[in-house]
Structures are given as C-alpha cells and as structure tokens.
Motif scaffolding. Structure first.
Motif, PDB file in Angstrom:
ATOM      1  N   ILE A 268      22.395 -46.140 -49.458  1.00  0.00           N
ATOM      2  CA  ILE A 268      23.529 -46.987 -49.113  1.00  0.00           C
ATOM      3  C   ILE A 268      24.798 -46.159 -48.973  1.00  0.00           C
ATOM      4  O   ILE A 268      25.083 -45.292 -49.789  1.00  0.00           O
TER       5      ILE A 268
ATOM      6  N   LEU B  21      25.320 -55.886 -47.459  1.00  0.00           N
ATOM      7  CA  LEU B  21      23.877 -55.713 -47.528  1.00  0.00           C
ATOM      8  C   LEU B  21      23.301 -56.737 -48.490  1.00  0.00           C
ATOM      9  O   LEU B  21      23.861 -56.984 -49.556  1.00  0.00           O
TER      10      LEU B  21
ATOM     11  N   SER C  36      26.770 -50.221 -46.210  1.00  0.00           N
ATOM     12  CA  SER C  36      25.845 -50.222 -45.082  1.00  0.00           C
ATOM     13  C   SER C  36      24.725 -49.238 -45.366  1.00  0.00           C
ATOM     14  O   SER C  36      24.866 -48.340 -46.197  1.00  0.00           O
ATOM     15  N   LEU C  37      23.611 -49.444 -44.695  1.00  0.00           N
ATOM     16  CA  LEU C  37      22.489 -48.515 -44.837  1.00  0.00           C
ATOM     17  C   LEU C  37      22.787 -47.231 -44.086  1.00  0.00           C
ATOM     18  O   LEU C  37      23.427 -47.248 -43.037  1.00  0.00           O
TER      19      LEU C  37
ATOM     20  N   ILE D 123      16.234 -54.027 -48.520  1.00  0.00           N
ATOM     21  CA  ILE D 123      17.666 -53.919 -48.303  1.00  0.00           C
ATOM     22  C   ILE D 123      17.889 -54.129 -46.808  1.00  0.00           C
ATOM     23  O   ILE D 123      17.311 -53.419 -46.000  1.00  0.00           O
ATOM     24  N   GLU D 124      18.699 -55.147 -46.478  1.00  0.00           N
ATOM     25  CA  GLU D 124      18.947 -55.405 -45.063  1.00  0.00           C
ATOM     26  C   GLU D 124      20.362 -55.881 -44.829  1.00  0.00           C
ATOM     27  O   GLU D 124      21.024 -56.374 -45.743  1.00  0.00           O
ATOM     28  N   LYS D 125      20.791 -55.700 -43.608  1.00  0.00           N
ATOM     29  CA  LYS D 125      22.121 -56.134 -43.211  1.00  0.00           C
ATOM     30  C   LYS D 125      22.258 -57.629 -43.412  1.00  0.00           C
ATOM     31  O   LYS D 125      21.382 -58.395 -43.029  1.00  0.00           O
TER      32      LYS D 125
END
Length: 96
Positions: free
Chosen positions: A21, A28, A45-46, A93-95
């Motif tokens: 991250i 997220l 953000s990733l 883990i995603e937006k």
C-alpha cells in the motif's frame, strides 16, 4: 521468450501486507476472510503490479501476477490484490 524465474522467498521475508500500500490519495477496501470476515476501509492506493512483482521477485505477465511466494498464493491485477495463506485465510485489498 523470457525465462520464467522462480519466486525468491529471501526477498520477501520482511514484507508485510502494508508493503503493498502506498500512502496518499484514494481509498482501499480490505477484506480478511477466515473463521470470521472482517472488512475495513483505509486511505491509500495499491502499488503498481510491476512494483509488487519486483518486490516479490516474480514476473508480471499481461499486467497480472499469479504466483506462490513463501507458501502464500498471490494474485494481483490493477486495483486488486488477493493473498491466500496456508492456513486458508484470504486477504483481499481493492480500490473502493
């Protein structure tokens, strides 16, 4: 055709989930599935697929990662990362 390189676990010994991250803009959603399901949202953000591939010592193909590193199944594409641990627990883990 490039050679497929095996994952290098020695590179990922100190890697934690937070390593994927980047602080800053965006949100997220993190979901942990095990005996219970936990969900939370954080700021950040990733990192890019290429950054994560380099960090794990694996090769990204077509903007995706599918690998097993130190017993953890890693699947990533832009905006989404899934980790499946040997215990059966999964972290996504995603937006948001």
């Amino acid at each position: 055709m490039p050679c497929v390189q095996p994952a290098r676990p020695e590179k990922v010994r100190g890697v934690k989930e937070e390593s994927f991250i980047r602080e800053g803009k965006g949100k997220l959603e993190i979901t942990i599935e095990g005996e219970e399901t936990l969900k939370t949202t954080i700021r950040g953000s990733l990192k890019s697929v290429e950054e994560v591939a380099e960090m794990l010592g694996v090769e990204a193909r077509d903007g995706k990662i599918e690998a097993v590193v130190d017993g953890v199944k890693v699947r990533m594409e832009r905006g989404k990362l899934e980790l499946e641990f040997e215990s059966g627990e999964r972290m996504r883990i995603e937006k948001a």
